[in-house]
Design a protein around this motif. Structure first.
Motif, PDB file in Angstrom:
ATOM      1  N   ILE A  52      -2.945   0.374   5.766  1.00  0.00           N
ATOM      2  CA  ILE A  52      -3.932   0.973   6.658  1.00  0.00           C
ATOM      3  C   ILE A  52      -4.413   2.270   6.034  1.00  0.00           C
ATOM      4  CG2 ILE A  52      -4.248   1.937   8.979  1.00  0.00           C
ATOM      5  CD1 ILE A  52      -3.841  -1.068   9.038  1.00  0.00           C
ATOM      6  N   PRO A  53      -5.672   2.599   5.986  1.00  0.00           N
ATOM      7  CA  PRO A  53      -6.786   2.098   6.777  1.00  0.00           C
ATOM      8  C   PRO A  53      -7.619   1.019   6.088  1.00  0.00           C
ATOM      9  CG  PRO A  53      -7.468   4.106   5.716  1.00  0.00           C
ATOM     10  CD  PRO A  53      -6.037   3.837   5.285  1.00  0.00           C
ATOM     11  N   GLN A  54      -7.074   0.342   5.077  1.00  0.00           N
ATOM     12  CA  GLN A  54      -7.849  -0.698   4.411  1.00  0.00           C
ATOM     13  C   GLN A  54      -8.165  -1.835   5.372  1.00  0.00           C
ATOM     14  OE1 GLN A  54      -6.324  -1.891   0.634  1.00  0.00           O
ATOM     15  NE2 GLN A  54      -6.070   0.209  -0.065  1.00  0.00           N
ATOM     16  N   SER A  55      -9.199  -2.613   5.031  1.00  0.00           N
ATOM     17  CA  SER A  55      -9.647  -3.676   5.930  1.00  0.00           C
ATOM     18  C   SER A  55      -8.806  -4.940   5.817  1.00  0.00           C
ATOM     19  CB  SER A  55     -11.117  -3.997   5.664  1.00  0.00           C
ATOM     20  OG  SER A  55     -11.278  -4.416   4.319  1.00  0.00           O
ATOM     21  N   ALA A  56      -8.263  -5.239   4.615  1.00  0.00           N
ATOM     22  CA  ALA A  56      -7.486  -6.468   4.437  1.00  0.00           C
ATOM     23  C   ALA A  56      -6.767  -6.435   3.093  1.00  0.00           C
ATOM     24  CB  ALA A  56      -8.400  -7.691   4.501  1.00  0.00           C
ATOM     25  N   ILE A  57      -5.845  -7.396   2.931  1.00  0.00           N
ATOM     26  CA  ILE A  57      -5.166  -7.595   1.651  1.00  0.00           C
ATOM     27  C   ILE A  57      -5.116  -9.095   1.384  1.00  0.00           C
ATOM     28  CG2 ILE A  57      -2.892  -7.523   2.733  1.00  0.00           C
ATOM     29  CD1 ILE A  57      -1.825  -6.334   0.083  1.00  0.00           C
ATOM     30  N   LEU A  58      -5.406  -9.478   0.149  1.00  0.00           N
ATOM     31  CA  LEU A  58      -5.364 -10.878  -0.269  1.00  0.00           C
ATOM     32  C   LEU A  58      -4.219 -11.044  -1.249  1.00  0.00           C
ATOM     33  CD1 LEU A  58      -6.597 -13.742  -0.414  1.00  0.00           C
ATOM     34  CD2 LEU A  58      -8.023 -12.901  -2.295  1.00  0.00           C
ATOM     35  N   GLY A  59      -3.270 -11.895  -0.899  1.00  0.00           N
ATOM     36  CA  GLY A  59      -2.130 -12.168  -1.774  1.00  0.00           C
ATOM     37  C   GLY A  59      -2.329 -13.494  -2.493  1.00  0.00           C
ATOM     38  N   MET A  60      -2.324 -13.442  -3.815  1.00  0.00           N
ATOM     39  CA  MET A  60      -2.432 -14.650  -4.635  1.00  0.00           C
ATOM     40  C   MET A  60      -1.013 -15.022  -5.072  1.00  0.00           C
ATOM     41  SD  MET A  60      -5.676 -14.746  -4.467  1.00  0.00           S
ATOM     42  CE  MET A  60      -6.238 -15.941  -5.626  1.00  0.00           C
ATOM     43  N   GLY A  82      -7.835   5.655  -1.422  1.00  0.00           N
ATOM     44  CA  GLY A  82      -9.136   5.366  -0.845  1.00  0.00           C
ATOM     45  C   GLY A  82      -9.650   3.951  -0.972  1.00  0.00           C
ATOM     46  N   GLY A  83      -8.816   2.973  -1.249  1.00  0.00           N
ATOM     47  CA  GLY A  83      -9.289   1.597  -1.349  1.00  0.00           C
ATOM     48  C   GLY A  83      -9.709   1.037  -0.003  1.00  0.00           C
ATOM     49  N   THR A  84     -10.605   0.038  -0.024  1.00  0.00           N
ATOM     50  CA  THR A  84     -11.050  -0.607   1.207  1.00  0.00           C
ATOM     51  C   THR A  84     -10.489  -2.022   1.356  1.00  0.00           C
ATOM     52  OG1 THR A  84     -13.079  -1.354   0.115  1.00  0.00           O
ATOM     53  CG2 THR A  84     -13.193   0.712   1.348  1.00  0.00           C
ATOM     54  N   PHE A  85     -10.011  -2.622   0.252  1.00  0.00           N
ATOM     55  CA  PHE A  85      -9.493  -3.996   0.247  1.00  0.00           C
ATOM     56  C   PHE A  85      -8.537  -4.109  -0.929  1.00  0.00           C
ATOM     57  CE2 PHE A  85      -9.633  -8.452  -1.023  1.00  0.00           C
ATOM     58  CZ  PHE A  85      -9.550  -9.123   0.189  1.00  0.00           C
ATOM     59  N   THR A  86      -7.406  -4.824  -0.765  1.00  0.00           N
ATOM     60  CA  THR A  86      -6.428  -4.961  -1.845  1.00  0.00           C
ATOM     61  C   THR A  86      -6.277  -6.415  -2.249  1.00  0.00           C
ATOM     62  OG1 THR A  86      -5.174  -3.036  -1.115  1.00  0.00           O
ATOM     63  CG2 THR A  86      -4.007  -4.593  -2.496  1.00  0.00           C
ATOM     64  N   ILE A  87      -6.095  -6.616  -3.557  1.00  0.00           N
ATOM     65  CA  ILE A  87      -5.756  -7.936  -4.103  1.00  0.00           C
ATOM     66  C   ILE A  87      -4.429  -7.780  -4.828  1.00  0.00           C
ATOM     67  CG2 ILE A  87      -6.411  -9.792  -5.663  1.00  0.00           C
ATOM     68  CD1 ILE A  87      -9.336  -8.901  -5.259  1.00  0.00           C
ATOM     69  N   THR A  88      -3.454  -8.638  -4.488  1.00  0.00           N
ATOM     70  CA  THR A  88      -2.152  -8.597  -5.131  1.00  0.00           C
ATOM     71  C   THR A  88      -1.803  -9.991  -5.642  1.00  0.00           C
ATOM     72  OG1 THR A  88       0.177  -8.000  -4.863  1.00  0.00           O
ATOM     73  CG2 THR A  88      -0.917  -8.941  -2.941  1.00  0.00           C
ATOM     74  N   ASN A  89      -1.018 -10.062  -6.708  1.00  0.00           N
ATOM     75  CA  ASN A  89      -0.674 -11.340  -7.314  1.00  0.00           C
ATOM     76  C   ASN A  89       0.841 -11.453  -7.426  1.00  0.00           C
ATOM     77  OD1 ASN A  89      -0.443 -13.680  -8.740  1.00  0.00           O
ATOM     78  ND2 ASN A  89      -1.539 -12.982 -10.539  1.00  0.00           N
ATOM     79  N   GLY A  90       1.473 -11.928  -6.362  1.00  0.00           N
ATOM     80  CA  GLY A  90       2.913 -12.142  -6.383  1.00  0.00           C
ATOM     81  C   GLY A  90       3.302 -13.362  -7.195  1.00  0.00           C
ATOM     82  N   ASP A 118     -20.585   1.757   2.939  1.00  0.00           N
ATOM     83  CA  ASP A 118     -21.606   1.092   2.129  1.00  0.00           C
ATOM     84  C   ASP A 118     -21.129   0.936   0.691  1.00  0.00           C
ATOM     85  OD1 ASP A 118     -21.679   3.748   1.536  1.00  0.00           O
ATOM     86  OD2 ASP A 118     -23.862   3.911   1.500  1.00  0.00           O
ATOM     87  N   TYR A 119     -19.834   0.868   0.514  1.00  0.00           N
ATOM     88  CA  TYR A 119     -19.234   0.686  -0.798  1.00  0.00           C
ATOM     89  C   TYR A 119     -18.007  -0.205  -0.653  1.00  0.00           C
ATOM     90  CZ  TYR A 119     -16.021   4.179   1.010  1.00  0.00           C
ATOM     91  OH  TYR A 119     -15.128   4.859   1.796  1.00  0.00           O
ATOM     92  N   CYS A 120     -17.531  -0.730  -1.769  1.00  0.00           N
ATOM     93  CA  CYS A 120     -16.357  -1.592  -1.762  1.00  0.00           C
ATOM     94  C   CYS A 120     -15.430  -1.129  -2.880  1.00  0.00           C
ATOM     95  CB  CYS A 120     -16.784  -3.044  -1.968  1.00  0.00           C
ATOM     96  SG  CYS A 120     -15.445  -4.202  -1.770  1.00  0.00           S
ATOM     97  N   ASP A 121     -14.361  -0.439  -2.514  1.00  0.00           N
ATOM     98  CA  ASP A 121     -13.364   0.030  -3.468  1.00  0.00           C
ATOM     99  C   ASP A 121     -12.173  -0.910  -3.396  1.00  0.00           C
ATOM    100  OD1 ASP A 121     -15.034   2.111  -4.085  1.00  0.00           O
ATOM    101  OD2 ASP A 121     -13.914   3.622  -2.984  1.00  0.00           O
ATOM    102  N   ILE A 122     -12.031  -1.763  -4.412  1.00  0.00           N
ATOM    103  CA  ILE A 122     -11.000  -2.794  -4.421  1.00  0.00           C
ATOM    104  C   ILE A 122      -9.719  -2.266  -5.061  1.00  0.00           C
ATOM    105  CG2 ILE A 122     -10.378  -5.105  -5.262  1.00  0.00           C
ATOM    106  CD1 ILE A 122     -12.608  -5.189  -3.244  1.00  0.00           C
ATOM    107  N   SER A 123      -8.615  -2.379  -4.338  1.00  0.00           N
ATOM    108  CA  SER A 123      -7.308  -1.999  -4.868  1.00  0.00           C
ATOM    109  C   SER A 123      -6.691  -3.214  -5.544  1.00  0.00           C
ATOM    110  CB  SER A 123      -6.390  -1.557  -3.733  1.00  0.00           C
ATOM    111  OG  SER A 123      -6.989  -0.561  -2.962  1.00  0.00           O
ATOM    112  N   ILE A 124      -6.024  -2.980  -6.672  1.00  0.00           N
ATOM    113  CA  ILE A 124      -5.332  -4.072  -7.354  1.00  0.00           C
ATOM    114  C   ILE A 124      -3.871  -3.669  -7.543  1.00  0.00           C
ATOM    115  CG2 ILE A 124      -7.327  -5.076  -8.532  1.00  0.00           C
ATOM    116  CD1 ILE A 124      -6.442  -3.474 -11.039  1.00  0.00           C
ATOM    117  N   ALA A 125      -2.966  -4.524  -7.147  1.00  0.00           N
ATOM    118  CA  ALA A 125      -1.543  -4.230  -7.296  1.00  0.00           C
ATOM    119  C   ALA A 125      -1.133  -4.487  -8.741  1.00  0.00           C
ATOM    120  CB  ALA A 125      -0.731  -5.093  -6.343  1.00  0.00           C
TER     121      ALA A 125
END
Length: 163
Positions: free
Chosen positions: A85-93, A63-71, A10-17
């Protein structure tokens, strides 16, 4: 899914590269769902500064749940980001580059970016055909979501957290 448990966060911990002097680090913006865009921007600046100054703690990177990275900052036009893993997804910009596109029958130049999203692999642990009820033997299996709903109705899962 964790074993036979269906886990909802019930939370969203966003990882940022963040590119730091000693390599890439991935600090976490905790409870991002409750922050405004301005608060998220302030937190990104704070964590990026701490990363570049080598002052991040281990707790700030776990403990992140989703990652955003900017290559794109390194000139990358396309890539397949690798999920942690165990994060749900990663978004690469990636890098924004001028490209020729057709708009209203005319070829025009527009800035374009190719984002890449990698989702967590599905759970492939399914019951074998011999374990299915008799009417389904030899028939195509129902989609996973249907199987999960049926198992949850029968109480085959123990639900942890809140949806």
């Amino acid at each position: 899914m964790d074993g036979d448990e269906l886990v909802y966060h019930d939370y969203c911990d966003i990882s940022i590269a963040v590119s730091a002097p000693k390599g890439l680090v991935v600090p976490i913006i905790r409870n991002a769902e409750s922050l405004s865009m301005a608060d998220i921007e302030k937190k990104v600046v704070e964590l990026a500064t701490k990363a570049r100054d080598n002052k991040l703690s281990m707790e700030e990177m776990q403990g992140g749940t989703f990652t955003i990275t900017n290559g794109g900052v390194f000139g990358s036009l396309m890539s397949t980001p690798i999920i942690n893993i165990p994060q749900s997804a990663i978004l690469g910009m990636h890098k924004i580059e001028d490209r020729a596109v057709v708009v209203g029958g005319q070829v025009v130049v527009r800035p374009m970016m190719y984002p890449g999203c990698q989702l967590r692999p599905p759970d492939h642990r399914r019951p074998r055909i011999r374990q299915l009820p008799r009417p389904y033997q030899g028939a195509a299996r129902k989609p996973r979501s249907t199987a999960v709903r049926k198992r949850s109705r029968k109480g085959a899962f123990r639900v942890v957290g809140a949806p």
